[in-house]
Scaffold this active site. Structure first.
Site, mmCIF file in Angstrom:
data_model
loop_
_atom_site.group_PDB
_atom_site.id
_atom_site.type_symbol
_atom_site.label_atom_id
_atom_site.label_comp_id
_atom_site.label_asym_id
_atom_site.label_seq_id
_atom_site.Cartn_x
_atom_site.Cartn_y
_atom_site.Cartn_z
ATOM 1 C CG HIS A 96 -11.760 18.007 64.851
ATOM 2 N ND1 HIS A 96 -12.828 18.213 65.690
ATOM 3 C CD2 HIS A 96 -12.088 18.632 63.697
ATOM 4 C CE1 HIS A 96 -13.748 18.932 65.074
ATOM 5 N NE2 HIS A 96 -13.331 19.194 63.848
ATOM 6 C CG ASP A 98 -11.120 19.122 69.194
ATOM 7 O OD1 ASP A 98 -10.687 18.399 68.276
ATOM 8 O OD2 ASP A 98 -11.094 20.364 69.141
ATOM 9 C CD GLU A 164 -10.206 21.692 63.545
ATOM 10 O OE1 GLU A 164 -10.095 22.293 62.474
ATOM 11 O OE2 GLU A 164 -11.198 21.851 64.288
HETATM 12 ZN ZN LIG Z 1 -14.350 20.432 62.504
#
Ligand SMILES: [Zn+2]
Length: 421
Positions: A96, A98, A164
């Site tokens: 991820h 983010d 995520e």
């Molecule tokens: Zn993580």
């Protein structure tokens, strides 16, 4: 090929530092910009790139959508594919992009949460550990494979996902788009241990009613704050009960399935008895436990606490479920991925990899539960660093992870020369 990884050390540091300097907090423009940045990098190393705008309204309306906790009007999927010759098994690496907000910059030693600074053998900054280091390791692994020209049997897929941290938007979207693999590694920070299962987490909100009156006559009102107290104690007892016997994979944690109240709001005037209190928290879901059963367990505990109180019996606490819903997830026991992962790790590191389950939810459960893709976590960094000030990651672990992922791909995807027709 592992020499290529050693030689790329300086480039890897620059790449990771650049990623850390992009403040890709979930729901910000920088989250989309970081995906764009990676799409360019994937393209430059010759991967087949699928970079698509997510159909947000459509996805959010799906009955099994895992939830979001921040607003987005734009989000992007990104998968880079190193094609195999066919015949081998495919392997996905999923990370991820983010990150969670950095909190007060003054609590960071650098004063800059996004410094990306190399400090000895550490790279510092929000997201360095969770999990831009893992994404970087996967990127340099696929780059080493691409440049080597070694013919792989199966595809290697590198996915970078958004959202995520607040539920799993990105991995849900790539599954809906049809991306699958025969196995998947999420290089979340595990300190290069092997994590074949994750517990779940659900977000709840409690609304506790009271009755407002002047504080000078407080006994003629009902304080919502005082009425929250027996409910809070019931939650503590519930946590104790739910952790009395746990799966051996989570036995290393003092509390494997915590219940924690993170937000309490109530009252609006110092001299008024508060007529409402709202508490928001997080319920840990046990390995293998259905989400509905976990919710029912908490609802029952709250209902029993209300039954025992004359005011709450007539004015019961309301329970709402909102935000990201992380079901637990487990690598299917018949999968050989743990054995292959630990064999690859053993060729790179003298420290044996331990196997345990994480007490938090992740995209693992979407890949195993929704897409049937056997998935585990294996990545650089200590999860204690994640979501904390002065987050950092060890460069040695990032390089070791890169090497291990290369070896795993050679093993899982197989090396096969193209058949000449
Ligand atoms: Zn993580």
């Amino acid at each position: 090929m592992l020499d290529a990884v050693d030689d790329s050390r300086a480039e890897l540091v620059t790449f990771l530092a650049e990623l850390v300097r992009m403040p890709s907090v979930g729901g910000t423009d920088a989250e989309n910009e970081a995906q764009q940045h990676l799409a360019g990098a994937f393209d430059r190393v010759g991967l087949d790139v699928d970079h698509w705008r997510l159909p947000l309204p459509e996805l959010l309306a799906e009955p099994d959508f895992p939830g979001v906790e921040v607003d987005r009007d734009e989000a992007w999927g990104l998968v880079g594919r190193l094609p195999g010759n066919g015949g081998g098994r495919s392997l996905m690496w999923n990370g991820h992009i983010d990150v969670v907000p950095p909190g007060d910059a003054a609590t960071w030693t650098d004063r800059d949460p996004y410094s990306g600074r190399l400090d000895g053998a550490l790279i510092r900054g929000r997201g360095a550990c969770d999990m831009k280091a893992g994404l970087t390791a996967a990127f340099f692994a696929v780059r080493a494979l691409a440049r080597s020209g070694v013919p792989l049997g199966g595809d290697v897929l590198l996915a970078s996902v958004q959202g995520e941290e607040d539920g799993g938007l990105g991995s849900y979207a790539l599954i809906r788009r049809g991306w699958r693999a025969d196995a998947c590694v999420i290089p979340e920070p595990t300190g290069l241990d092997i994590v074949p299962a994750t517990a779940g987490a659900l977000t709840f909100r409690l609304r506790v009613p009271g009755k407002a009156t002047h504080a000078a006559r407080r006994t003629s009102g009902v304080s919502a704050l005082e009425k929250f107290w027996p409910v809070w104690r019931a939650l503590a007892a519930l946590e104790h009960r739910r952790n009395a016997t746990v799966d051996p994979l989570v036995a290393r944690w003092d509390i494997a399935y915590p219940i924690s109240v993170g937000v309490v709001r109530g009252g609006e005037w110092a001299s008024t008895v508060p007529d409402a209190l709202v508490a928001e928290g997080r319920l840990g879901v046990a390995l293998g436990e259905p989400v509905a059963a976990a919710r029912a367990d908490l609802e029952m505990a709250v209902a029993q606490a209300c039954d025992a109180d004359p005011w709450l019996r007539d004015h019961p606490v309301q329970v709402e479920w909102w935000g990201g819903a992380f079901a637990p997830g487990t690598l299917p026991p018949e999968s050989d991925l743990v054995q292959r992962m630990s064999a690859a790790h053993a060729q790179v590191s003298e420290r044996p990899a331990q196997t345990w389950a994480a007490p938090y939810g992740s995209d693992l459960r979407l890949l195993t539960n929704l897409a049937g893709v056997p998935t585990l976590h294996y990545g650089p960094g200590d999860v204690v660093q994640a979501h904390a000030p002065d987050e950092s990651v060890s460069l040695h672990e990032v390089l070791d992870c890169t090497r291990t992922l290369v070896l795993l791909a050679l093993d899982v995807c197989g090396v096969r020369a193209a058949t000449v027709m």
